[in-house]
Design a protein around this motif. Structure first.
Motif, mmCIF file in Angstrom:
data_model
loop_
_atom_site.group_PDB
_atom_site.id
_atom_site.type_symbol
_atom_site.label_atom_id
_atom_site.label_comp_id
_atom_site.label_asym_id
_atom_site.label_seq_id
_atom_site.Cartn_x
_atom_site.Cartn_y
_atom_site.Cartn_z
ATOM 1 N N TRP A 23 -13.965 5.359 3.118
ATOM 2 C CA TRP A 23 -12.606 5.508 3.613
ATOM 3 C C TRP A 23 -11.782 4.233 3.534
ATOM 4 O O TRP A 23 -10.547 4.275 3.458
ATOM 5 C CB TRP A 23 -12.612 6.002 5.060
ATOM 6 N N LEU A 24 -12.443 3.075 3.536
ATOM 7 C CA LEU A 24 -11.693 1.828 3.529
ATOM 8 C C LEU A 24 -10.898 1.624 2.237
ATOM 9 O O LEU A 24 -9.726 1.221 2.288
ATOM 10 C CB LEU A 24 -12.637 0.650 3.766
ATOM 11 N N PRO A 25 -11.453 1.893 1.038
ATOM 12 C CA PRO A 25 -10.619 1.752 -0.174
ATOM 13 C C PRO A 25 -9.407 2.669 -0.181
ATOM 14 O O PRO A 25 -8.326 2.278 -0.643
ATOM 15 C CB PRO A 25 -11.597 2.099 -1.309
ATOM 16 N N VAL A 26 -9.588 3.901 0.331
ATOM 17 C CA VAL A 26 -8.453 4.825 0.385
ATOM 18 C C VAL A 26 -7.376 4.301 1.332
ATOM 19 O O VAL A 26 -6.172 4.355 1.033
ATOM 20 C CB VAL A 26 -8.936 6.221 0.815
ATOM 21 N N ALA A 27 -7.794 3.798 2.487
ATOM 22 C CA ALA A 27 -6.830 3.262 3.447
ATOM 23 C C ALA A 27 -6.092 2.055 2.871
ATOM 24 O O ALA A 27 -4.868 1.913 3.037
ATOM 25 C CB ALA A 27 -7.537 2.890 4.742
ATOM 26 N N ALA A 77 -5.542 1.401 -0.329
ATOM 27 C CA ALA A 77 -4.628 1.855 -1.384
ATOM 28 C C ALA A 77 -3.374 2.496 -0.791
ATOM 29 O O ALA A 77 -2.258 2.277 -1.280
ATOM 30 C CB ALA A 77 -5.343 2.846 -2.302
ATOM 31 N N ALA A 78 -3.544 3.290 0.280
ATOM 32 C CA ALA A 78 -2.392 3.914 0.925
ATOM 33 C C ALA A 78 -1.469 2.867 1.535
ATOM 34 O O ALA A 78 -0.240 2.956 1.430
ATOM 35 C CB ALA A 78 -2.861 4.909 1.984
ATOM 36 N N ALA A 79 -2.048 1.842 2.171
ATOM 37 C CA ALA A 79 -1.231 0.794 2.774
ATOM 38 C C ALA A 79 -0.446 0.017 1.716
ATOM 39 O O ALA A 79 0.738 -0.294 1.888
ATOM 40 C CB ALA A 79 -2.121 -0.152 3.587
ATOM 41 N N VAL A 80 -1.104 -0.294 0.595
ATOM 42 C CA VAL A 80 -0.415 -1.014 -0.477
ATOM 43 C C VAL A 80 0.707 -0.160 -1.056
ATOM 44 O O VAL A 80 1.809 -0.659 -1.354
ATOM 45 C CB VAL A 80 -1.423 -1.419 -1.564
ATOM 46 N N ALA A 81 0.460 1.160 -1.240
ATOM 47 C CA ALA A 81 1.491 2.043 -1.777
ATOM 48 C C ALA A 81 2.704 2.107 -0.863
ATOM 49 O O ALA A 81 3.855 2.047 -1.324
ATOM 50 C CB ALA A 81 0.906 3.439 -1.989
ATOM 51 N N VAL A 82 2.477 2.216 0.444
ATOM 52 C CA VAL A 82 3.591 2.257 1.397
ATOM 53 C C VAL A 82 4.367 0.950 1.366
ATOM 54 O O VAL A 82 5.616 0.924 1.380
ATOM 55 C CB VAL A 82 3.065 2.563 2.807
ATOM 56 N N ALA A 83 3.663 -0.177 1.322
ATOM 57 C CA ALA A 83 4.336 -1.474 1.297
ATOM 58 C C ALA A 83 5.201 -1.629 0.041
ATOM 59 O O ALA A 83 6.338 -2.115 0.095
ATOM 60 C CB ALA A 83 3.303 -2.604 1.377
ATOM 61 N N LEU A 84 4.673 -1.180 -1.098
ATOM 62 C CA LEU A 84 5.445 -1.275 -2.332
ATOM 63 C C LEU A 84 6.684 -0.381 -2.292
ATOM 64 O O LEU A 84 7.771 -0.775 -2.752
ATOM 65 C CB LEU A 84 4.560 -0.897 -3.519
ATOM 66 N N LEU A 85 6.532 0.827 -1.761
ATOM 67 C CA LEU A 85 7.682 1.723 -1.654
ATOM 68 C C LEU A 85 8.761 1.142 -0.761
ATOM 69 O O LEU A 85 9.962 1.196 -1.088
ATOM 70 C CB LEU A 85 7.228 3.089 -1.135
ATOM 71 N N VAL A 86 8.371 0.623 0.381
ATOM 72 C CA VAL A 86 9.356 0.053 1.301
ATOM 73 C C VAL A 86 10.052 -1.158 0.695
ATOM 74 O O VAL A 86 11.289 -1.297 0.757
ATOM 75 C CB VAL A 86 8.668 -0.310 2.634
#
Length: 598
Positions: free
Chosen positions: A252-256, A258-267
């Motif tokens: 679960w840690l790699p998925v978390a 990746a999701a955090a990086v995606a949100v940061a890039l979008l913002v």
């Protein structure tokens, strides 16, 4: 999904065994079926048993020792008899020890669902997505957001059904397509009453799709299965979450991350592009829901509601209640004279009434009004409601007549078809007479919500009578699903035709013909009526649109996912041609007067 036939296309050995133990029916296994007979007959010789086993005969299973059972043939037979008696004693704890009459199980036992398959990860993700979609898209109102919020719940149900081994049938696909079409009505219409009917009809079709019901009890009771699935589904979902409690960080840690990086890039890049281009900023602001702290409680409630609905749908798809197992015992058959005489008399009464209607139709209504002393409105309105009740009561008479109909042979079946077929045909004439009376009343006094809704109901009742006549010719197995489908189709057509738009269109046409219009009634209509009312001349146009304009002004800016197509068109029209008439002018035209609707 597969139809709810009580076990077809589903692997449920434990449920089948439990159902047999409760109902006292003969087991499907040949060995168990022969247990009582073996208890009273001499035990088979070992040679005979082995020969039967070699030939694959019925005694092959009976001769096979099971865990905890004696290996000796005579002892095995005695053990089977003991197990059979224990099962019967569990069925009738208050019965006499020697009684062998089975106890009829309760309906709750009969419809009990099978054990659900384990929850898949995709189902859990879809449930979470359904809750988030409901929280983000439904707090500002219903529109296209309702269909988008329901989509993850549909995915959760599909994944759960596939995990349970259920397959789609043609009726199931029809129910799913109809359900999604009904949920699109809020995206098209602003009026609340056809939208509410569409949502209720969508719940019915969704229940039929998930339960696979095809009988009258199944059609009527399938929506209640969601209540049971909500309770059992939460426990089922928690069990699935606990089973995944041992997942390590390496999963679960790699998925978390990746999701955090995606949100940061979008913002980050979204903020840069929005500050660089005003058009993109406006587009981004319209697409992203406006979430604030003040509406946090309502969004949390919507999140819970969306997740619970998805859980109920998935649990129902995985293991639905078997409503089709409820059997409605037919009534006691009556003799031909006892059954047919009242119906023949009723047919004669219907025939006499229809003859009068034909005479009035060809003789003209003026002669009828002169002879009865009724006004035009009284004749049309009074007759319609009575004929509507006559249609409803006729359907009840047909249902009761079928319950007690004689059915001893082909002659009885022929008599039933002739008598009830004649009654249905005569009732269709009554339906036509009722609709004609309503048409006369609308021509004289305009169309209203009540009038259009009861006329639509009368049309649907006529369709049900046609379906009953077809069932008398081709068989009635498909009738429950056909009636449910016709009701959903009628609701869908009612919403797509835009009843508020029809009302405004008809009344504007009446104004253009005889210069009569009821401006007070338009104040309660929805934005769907704006395109038709926009054709009126000033100041009547502004006065007719005043109430709708005030409602939209109080609502303020509405996001795209909460705005229907009808409201969008109304806002565009009022933005181009605003309301200009003053309150005093509209008051003199009777815009704010009270009225009673008939």
């Amino acid at each position: 999904m597969s139809e709810n036939t009580g076990g077809a296309h589903e692997a449920r050995p434990e449920a089948a065994a439990n159902a047999e133990a409760v109902t006292g029916d003969s087991p499907k296994d040949p060995a168990a079926a022969s247990a009582p007979a073996q208890a009273s007959a001499p035990a088979p010789a070992p040679a005979q048993a082995s020969a039967s086993a070699a030939a694959g005969g019925p005694s092959s299973d009976a001769a096979r020792p099971q865990p905890g059972a004696p290996a000796d043939a005579a002892a095995w037979t005695a053990w089977q008899q003991q197990q059979h008696q224990q099962r019967q004693q569990q069925q009738r704890p208050w019965g006499a020890p020697g009684a062998h009459s089975p106890v009829k199980p309760s309906w709750a036992t009969v419809v009990r669902p099978a054990e659900a398959a384990p929850v898949r990860t995709a189902t859990l993700v879809a449930v979470l997505a359904s809750g988030l979609a409901a929280a983000l898209l439904l707090a500002d109102g219903m529109g296209p957001g309702l269909l988008l919020a329901v989509a993850p719940a549909v995915v959760a149900a599909y994944v759960a059904a596939r995990a349970a081994g259920r397959t789609a049938r043609p009726w199931t696909l029809a129910w799913v397509i109809g359900c999604l079409a009904l949920l699109a009505v809020p995206a098209l219409r602003d009026s609340a009453w056809p939208v509410t009917l569409a949502i209720l009809a969508a719940v019915l079709l969704g229940a039929l799709a998930l339960h696979g019901s095809r009988t009258w009890p199944g059609v009527f009771l399938s929506p209640l299965g969601f209540a049971d699935s909500t309770v059992s589904g939460i426990a089922w979902m928690l069990k699935g979450l606990r089973s995944r409690g041992g997942i390590g960080k390496d999963r679960w840690l790699p998925v978390a991350k990746a999701a955090a990086v995606a949100v940061a890039l979008l913002v980050l890049f979204g903020a840069l592009f929005a500050s660089a281009d005003a058009a993109f900023a406006d587009l981004l602001g319209g697409l992203i829901p406006d979430v604030s702290v003040e509406d946090g409680p309502i969004r949390f409630m919507l999140f819970v509601l969306g997740a619970v609905i998805a859980v109920a749908a998935a649990r129902t798809a995985a293991a639905p209640l078997r409503w089709d197992r409820i059997e409605v015992a037919p009534g006691k058959p009556r003799s031909r004279v006892e059954w047919a005489l009242p119906l023949v008399v009723l047919n004669l009464l219907f025939a006499g009434f229809n003859a009068v209607q034909l005479a009035v139709l060809f003789g003209g209504y003026d002669k009828v009004l002169d002879s009865t002393g009724l006004t035009y409105a009284e004749y049309a309105r009074q007759g319609f409601w009575q004929l509507l009740w006559a249609t409803l009561l006729t359907l009840a008479v047909i249902a009761l007549a079928l319950r007690w109909a004689p059915r001893s042979g082909a002659g009885d079946r022929r008599l039933v078809r002739i008598v009830l077929g004649s009654l249905c045909a005569l009732t269709l004439v009554v339906v036509a007479a009722a609709l004609r009376r309503m048409d006369l009343y609308v021509d004289a006094y305009g169309l209203t919500r009540l009038r259009v809704s009861v006329a639509a109901m009368e049309l649907w009742l006529g369709l049900v009578i046609v379906l009953i006549m077809a069932a008398g010719v081709f068989g009635a197995r498909w009738l429950p699903r056909a009636v449910a489908g016709s009701a959903a189709a009628a609701v869908l057509a009612f919403g797509l035709l835009s009843p508020d738009g029809m009302i405004a269109e008809r009344n504007v046409a009446r104004f253009e013909k005889d210069r009569k219009i009821d401006l007070a009634y338009f104040q309660s209509l929805s934005a769907d009526a704006v395109p038709a009312l926009d054709r009126l001349p000033e100041p009547r146009r502004s006065c007719a649109l005043r109430g709708i304009n005030d409602d939209m002004a109080r609502a303020g800016d509405v996001p795209w996912y909460a705005m229907s197509m009808g409201e969008y068109r109304a806002r565009e029209i009022l933005r181009e041609r605003p309301v200009t008439a003053s309150y005093e002018v509209c008051s003199r035209l009777g815009t704010f007067g009270s009225r009673a609707e008939y």
